[in-house]
Design an enzyme around this catalytic site. Structure first.
Site, PDB file in Angstrom:
ATOM      1  CG  ASP A 134     -15.871  -7.473   5.113  1.00 45.74           C
ATOM      2  OD1 ASP A 134     -16.632  -6.616   4.635  1.00 45.74           O
ATOM      3  OD2 ASP A 134     -15.157  -8.212   4.401  1.00 45.74           O
ATOM      4  CE  LYS A 192     -22.535 -19.927  -2.090  1.00 39.56           C
ATOM      5  NZ  LYS A 192     -22.672 -21.385  -1.969  1.00 39.56           N
ATOM      6  CG  ASP A 225     -18.095 -18.298  -3.749  1.00 37.88           C
ATOM      7  OD1 ASP A 225     -17.312 -17.896  -2.869  1.00 37.88           O
ATOM      8  OD2 ASP A 225     -18.487 -19.479  -3.827  1.00 37.88           O
ATOM      9  NE  ARG A 256     -12.874 -23.994  -5.932  1.00 38.54           N
ATOM     10  CZ  ARG A 256     -14.168 -23.871  -6.084  1.00 38.54           C
ATOM     11  NH1 ARG A 256     -14.702 -22.734  -6.452  1.00 38.54           N
ATOM     12  NH2 ARG A 256     -14.966 -24.879  -5.827  1.00 38.54           N
ATOM     13  CB  CYS A 290     -20.189 -16.806  -0.693  1.00 46.28           C
ATOM     14  SG  CYS A 290     -19.466 -18.452  -0.544  1.00 46.28           S
ATOM     15  CG  PHE A 315      -1.772   1.219   1.356  1.00 43.97           C
ATOM     16  CD1 PHE A 315      -2.905   1.371   0.579  1.00 43.97           C
ATOM     17  CD2 PHE A 315      -1.439   2.233   2.252  1.00 43.97           C
ATOM     18  CE1 PHE A 315      -3.694   2.506   0.680  1.00 43.97           C
ATOM     19  CE2 PHE A 315      -2.230   3.374   2.362  1.00 43.97           C
ATOM     20  CZ  PHE A 315      -3.356   3.503   1.576  1.00 43.97           C
ATOM     21  CD  GLU A 342     -32.321 -39.103   6.777  1.00 41.51           C
ATOM     22  OE1 GLU A 342     -31.213 -38.943   7.316  1.00 41.51           O
ATOM     23  OE2 GLU A 342     -32.464 -39.598   5.633  1.00 41.51           O
TER      24      GLU A 342
HETATM   25  C1  GLA Z   1     -17.197 -21.849  -2.632  1.00 43.17           C
HETATM   26  C2  GLA Z   1     -18.447 -21.673  -1.804  1.00 43.17           C
HETATM   27  C3  GLA Z   1     -19.286 -22.918  -1.877  1.00 43.17           C
HETATM   28  C4  GLA Z   1     -19.629 -23.200  -3.302  1.00 43.17           C
HETATM   29  C5  GLA Z   1     -18.369 -23.312  -4.142  1.00 43.17           C
HETATM   30  C6  GLA Z   1     -18.683 -23.404  -5.601  1.00 43.17           C
HETATM   31  O1  GLA Z   1     -16.338 -22.783  -2.071  1.00 43.17           O
HETATM   32  O2  GLA Z   1     -18.132 -21.336  -0.492  1.00 43.17           O
HETATM   33  O3  GLA Z   1     -20.451 -22.758  -1.111  1.00 43.17           O
HETATM   34  O4  GLA Z   1     -20.461 -22.186  -3.801  1.00 43.17           O
HETATM   35  O5  GLA Z   1     -17.522 -22.197  -3.957  1.00 43.17           O
HETATM   36  O6  GLA Z   1     -17.555 -23.518  -6.365  1.00 43.17           O
END
Ligand code: GLA
Length: 760
Positions: free
Chosen positions: A567, A511, A513, A478, A559, A315, A647
């Site tokens: 945060d 979602k 990510d 990844r 996510c 920074f 279940e």
């Molecule tokens: C991350 C998320 C998981 C899922 C995978 C998909 O690891 O935390 O919940 O969505 O990616 O690749």
């Protein structure tokens, strides 16, 4: 680019006569009490912030240095008597002090300590200009008090209505004219919350570089403290850690470009011996999703300094003449009655003054997520079958996780190609959405906009959009690279391609990510690479802001490999965040326990998954998985077709139960009744604001033959009242709180109990 600046969501400049007036020194105050939070002494040099139970005070002294006087239990009067002046060897004296060697910024408590004035502790601001000249000396220039809470341009910040908040601005100027620093204090008196931010403006004719900036710095002149922090890793986030503050600086932080799994950007300074219900404690929580650093340490004279701000490494932010840089906000709170109250203050702030939009005040849908059901190995028929099951079981939403776009059958390809893989789905996205909606369900989708795989059309067309250091091979995480979100054209292009998908049919939930850390910090577009990480986060926020405006009804869940970017900055855009990729309820108890210190249950994404658990193989009862997930947003992450009829029946009952309890869990006061890292039983409770309902949850962590009975003591019930459980048994509240309630025997392996009490 950060051109600094701030905005008022509401409010106007007050006439100073509207403020509480105070006389200058101890014992002679004649305060007029207003509902106002901010008081300025008649000479305009002492600034007092009052909240319902706390007081914060600072003073511009005779040299114009802004000294910190007090933060703690509410107190009237002036606390300048706390300052002591001694001639201490090797503590340098500012030039204005002349021969007075008792005046040194090496030990005086300061509001915004800078490097260059003789303070050898950790400073809040380091500047660099010219050929590497370091130095700055800030003195008081002016102040303003405004109604409402300031906002920060391009950055998330706590917000409030004009009658809920006030703002204090204190402007300091460098003695050599290089910069001006505007210290911002936002006050939410009803919540015992004070926020801090700083805007640095270059007032010189040359470039000034910020090399370190801590948004909040807090000095304590005396006391023994512990530092509480929350460390973690993928699948085990926010573990509670408590260390004595000693004659050393203890640092936490993230060099990962995101707030990270490794440490949460939150810290608590607690008086030694402070527990849930007694003792003084201070919280700092960063409203920022990038790299950060926080520290606490004791100086040679036993004084403690606590700070939270941006990560200094990589920074070095240039500010052109006349331009500004804004430091992200820190939320602060003090509780004189233990950690429980401190967490409650933060929860209230996050719930209604950080989270925004339609979903802030609504109960989130019970969802079925495809990830642990199919991972990336599915077709359209599988997803429709999941939707069918979700509808039959009484769920509200089907979420199609990773694998629906580009060439994405494993995690080595496809990221960046945000077009629907119709071949895999066996049809159009529009049709899939239509059929899911036809089953009476909402529809949700997974995206990871900040990333690209080398094996993608996007990368083949724009390899310079990925952050890679020229002349070097990229560092993969990844099997993917990070897109350069500090560049507007990159953000714009991904925004456009994601909107195209979202416009194919009403997508009710997204979602968002983020599945790796940033390691190669380089932007082809940046003049100075020291600004890239910060500008990246501004790019992310710009994207999210545009997304929330364009799709105001869409619920967004944050996510990052689970809870790697959990945060307050993200919560401004995404009212809930997937808490962890670890869905084992026993580990989750600990993850959710750590998270609860700073964040309310309604923010914690939590799902029921299969047993044995897919992450750690632990076998647990479905009821325990249900109780744990219910203490978060609630949903399922499994393939119902593989479940037995019993279940499925239990899941139906679980969903009905969750819907009955959802309001109490989302908005009730949270009580940590045991420490799940230590005891044999994990117990926690939610109590409604009016104390008419209390929900006790307990999970057995250990089994022993002929074990002693565990009693759980409740808290927060109405003294003198009686509470009835669901079997009609009545209990005196005082006894429930004093003697507790016995847990069932035998409790069984990871067995659990949940008792709803209603006031008689
Ligand atoms: C991350 C998320 C998981 C899922 C995978 C998909 O690891 O935390 O919940 O969505 O990616 O690749």
């Amino acid at each position: 680019m950060n051109d600094g600046g701030y905005l008022y969501s509401s409010g106007s400049i007050n006439r100073l006569s509207d403020c509480i007036k105070q006389k200058g020194s101890a014992g002679r105050e004649s305060e007029r009490r207003f509902n106002m939070a901010i008081a300025v002494s008649e000479n305009g040099r002492i600034f007092t912030i009052h909240t319902a139970s706390t007081t914060y005070q600072m003073m511009a002294d005779k040299y114009g240095v802004l000294l910190h006087l007090y933060y703690g239990r509410r107190s009237e009067g002036t606390m300048d008597y706390l300052l002591t002046y001694h001639d201490r060897g090797y503590c340098a004296n500012i030039y204005d002090a002349g021969e007075d060697r008792t005046y040194s910024l090496d030990f005086l408590p300061q509001e915004f300590p800078v490097s260059g004035t003789g303070d050898t502790r950790s400073t809040a601001l380091n500047l660099e200009y010219g050929s590497g000249i370091c130095g700055c000396d800030l003195r008081f220039e002016s102040y303003a008090v405004k109604d409402g809470k300031y906002g920060l341009k391009g950055l998330p910040a706590v917000y409030a209505s004009e009658d809920e908040a006030q703002t204090l601005e204190i402007t300091l100027a460098d003695t050599a004219g290089m910069i001006r620093a505007k210290l911002l204090y936002g006050v939410l008196p009803g919540l015992d919350i004070i926020t801090r931010s700083v805007i640095i403006t270059n007032t010189s004719r040359e470039e000034v570089r910020v090399t370190k900036i801590m948004s909040a710095s807090l000095d304590q002149v005396y006391g023994d403290y512990d530092l509480i922090t929350f460390y973690g890793r993928h699948c085990m986030e926010r573990n509670f850690q408590r260390n004595a503050v000693a004659h050393m600086e203890q640092w936490i932080g993230s060099r990962r470009g995101a707030s990270s799994h490794q440490f949460n950007p939150m810290m608590i300074l607690a008086e030694r011996g402070t527990d849930e219900t007694a003792g003084g404690c201070y919280a700092m929580q960063f409203v920022y999703s990038g790299g950060f650093s926080g520290c606490a340490g004791m100086d040679p004279f036993g004084q403690t300094r606590m700070q939270l701000g941006l990560m200094q490494e990589k920074f070095n932010y240039p500010i052109a003449p006349g331009e500004s840089f804004t430091a992200p906000e820190v939320i602060m709170s003090y509780s004189g009655s233990g950690l429980e109250k401190l967490s409650d203050n933060l929860h209230r702030c996050i719930r209604r003054h950080v989270r925004r939009g339609k979903w802030r005040d609504k109960i989130c849908p019970v969802l079925l997520n495809s990830w642990e059901a199919y991972y990336m190995d599915f077709d359209g028929a599988d997803i429709l079958a999941l939707a069918e099951q979700a509808a039959l079981l009484g769920m509200d939403m089907l979420v199609l996780d990773d694998g629906w776009f580009g060439k994405r059958n494993d995690d080595s390809s496809g990221l960046g190609d945000w077009y629907v893989n119709e071949e895999k789905l066996g049809g159009k996205m529009k049709e899939l959405i239509y059929w899911v909606h036809r089953k009476g369900l909402k529809f949700g989708l997974w995206v990871e906009p900040e990333m690209v795989n080398e094996d993608s059309d996007l990368y083949r067309a724009h390899s310079d959009w990925a952050m890679v250091i020229p002349g070097r091979k990229p560092v993969r995480g990844r099997s993917q690279l990070v897109l350069d979100f500090s560049r507007k054209e990159v953000v714009d292009s991904i925004f456009e391609s994601i909107c195209k998908v979202l416009d194919m049919g009403p997508v009710d939930y997204l979602k968002w990510d983020y599945n790796r850390s940033i390691s190669d910090v380089y932007s082809y577009a940046a003049q100075n690479q020291g600004s890239v990480l910060y500008d990246y986060i501004l790019g992310l926020y710009d994207f999210l802001e545009r997304l929330t405006q364009r799709y105001p009804d869409m619920l967004i869940e944050g996510c990052s490999g689970g809870g790697g970017r959990f945060d307050a900055g993200m919560l401004y855009y995404t009212p809930q965040i997937w808490c962890s990729d670890n869905t084992d309820p026993i580990d989750r108890l600990r993850i959710q326990y750590g998270t609860s210190f700073g964040y309310p249950a309604c923010t914690m994404g939590a799902h029921v998954s299969v047993s044995p658990n897919e992450q750690d193989g632990r076998v647990t009862p479905l009821s325990t998985r249900g109780i744990t997930a219910m203490s978060g947003t609630f949903g399922y992450e499994l393939n119902p077709e593989k479940l037995s009829a019993e279940e499925k029946e239990e899941i139906r009952r679980q969903i009905a139960r969750r819907n009955e309890l959802a309001e109490l869990i989302a908005n009730g006061t949270y009580y940590r009744l045991s420490d799940p890292f230590k005891g044999e039983t994990a117990a926690w409770a939610f109590v409604s604001e009016d104390r008419s309902e209390a929900l006790l949850n307990a999970v057995n962590l250990e089994i022993h033959g002929n074990r002693p009975v565990t009693y759980i003591r409740l808290r927060g019930l109405e003294p003198g009242a009686f509470y009835e459980d669901e079997n009609g048994k009545v209990y005196p509240a005082d006894a429930l709180m004093q003697a507790g309630i016995p847990m069932p025997m035998p409790f069984g392996d990871y067995g659990s109990t949940q008792i709803l009490f209603k006031k008689k």
